[in-house]
Design a protein around this motif. Structure first.
Motif, PDB file in Angstrom:
ATOM      1  N   VAL A 109      45.595 -71.536  45.882  1.00 16.96           N
ATOM      2  CA  VAL A 109      46.862 -71.038  46.428  1.00 16.96           C
ATOM      3  C   VAL A 109      47.836 -70.857  45.276  1.00 16.96           C
ATOM      4  N   ILE A 110      48.468 -69.667  45.254  1.00 19.01           N
ATOM      5  CA  ILE A 110      49.446 -69.404  44.195  1.00 19.01           C
ATOM      6  C   ILE A 110      50.834 -69.304  44.776  1.00 19.01           C
ATOM      7  N   THR A 147      49.079 -73.284  42.602  1.00 21.65           N
ATOM      8  CA  THR A 147      49.958 -74.405  42.944  1.00 21.65           C
ATOM      9  C   THR A 147      49.194 -75.454  43.750  1.00 21.65           C
ATOM     10  N   GLN A 179      40.166 -62.278  46.215  1.00 23.11           N
ATOM     11  CA  GLN A 179      41.532 -62.461  46.686  1.00 23.11           C
ATOM     12  C   GLN A 179      41.526 -62.330  48.205  1.00 23.11           C
ATOM     13  N   GLU A 199      47.875 -62.168  49.375  1.00 23.21           N
ATOM     14  CA  GLU A 199      48.715 -62.194  48.173  1.00 23.21           C
ATOM     15  C   GLU A 199      48.916 -63.592  47.585  1.00 23.21           C
ATOM     16  N   HIS A 200      48.582 -64.648  48.352  1.00 23.50           N
ATOM     17  CA  HIS A 200      48.805 -66.014  47.875  1.00 23.50           C
ATOM     18  C   HIS A 200      47.537 -66.851  47.746  1.00 23.50           C
ATOM     19  N   ARG A 201      46.381 -66.292  48.138  1.00 21.05           N
ATOM     20  CA  ARG A 201      45.168 -67.121  48.153  1.00 21.05           C
ATOM     21  C   ARG A 201      43.959 -66.390  47.571  1.00 21.05           C
TER      22      ARG A 201
END
Length: 151
Positions: A150-151, A84, A117, A120-122
Motif C-alpha cells: 500500500v502506498i 506505507t 498494480q 492507484e494505492h495498491r
C-alpha cells in the motif's frame, strides 16, 4: 538481504531471488505454537516418545508453524521500499514436502513471480517462497505467497 524500490519491483519479475538468514526452530517455539493453537499431538511435544516412535526420531514442528515463519523470515531476505504498509494477503498454493525436526535451522528462499498494480494505492506481488532445512535435500515448505503493498 536485497532492497528494491516498489516502483522497480516489476522489472525484477522472474529474476529476483534472495535468502533469509538461518533460524533455529527450537522445542520452545514448537511448544509455544502448540499452546497457541491447541495442537498438542505427541509428535510435536512429547520428546521421549518422538525419539522412540516417530519416523523422524525427533519432535517436529507443526507445518503451520513452519509456514507462519515466512512472515518473519521473508522481510529479512527482501525489503521493498516505498510502501506505507505491507500486508500478508494469503497463499495460492502450499505444500510441506519434509518435516522440520526440533533444533533444525531453516531459511527462506524468496523468488518474485509477479507484481501488478491493483489500483492507484495498491500493488499485489506473488512470491515463491521455499523454506529450506540446513543439511536436507527436500524443503520443509513451498508456498506461493501474496503480499499487498500500500502506498
Amino acid at each position: 538481504m536485497i532492497e528494491v524500490k516498489l516502483d522497480e519491483l516489476a522489472d525484477k519479475k522472474g529474476t529476483l531471488v534472495s535468502h533469509s538468514p538461518w533460524l533455529t526452530v527450537t522445542q520452545e517455539m514448537i511448544e509455544a505454537f502448540a499452546d497457541a493453537t491447541g495442537d498438542h499431538q505427541w509428535i510435536h511435544i512429547d520428546i521421549e516418545r518422538a525419539k522412540k516412535e516417530s519416523p523422524w526420531k525427533s519432535p517436529i514442528a507443526h507445518g503451520y508453524l513452519t509456514v507462519s515463519l515466512i512472515s518473519r523470515l521473508n522481510p529479512q531476505a527482501l525489503k521493498v521500499t516505498g510502501p506505507t504498509a505491507t500486508i500478508n494477503y494469503g497463499l495460492n498454493k502450499l505444500r510441506f514436502p519434509s518435516a522440520v525436526k526440533s533444533g533444525s535451522d531453516i531459511r527462506t528462499k524468496v523468488q518474485l513471480l509477479d507484481v501488478n498494480q491493483v489500483d492507484e494505492h495498491r500493488y499485489m506481488a506473488s512470491y515463491l517462497t521455499t523454506v529450506e532445512i540446513k543439511g536436507e535435500d527436500k524443503p520443509a515448505c513451498v508456498a506461493e505467497n501474496l503480499v499487498m503493498y500500500v502506498i
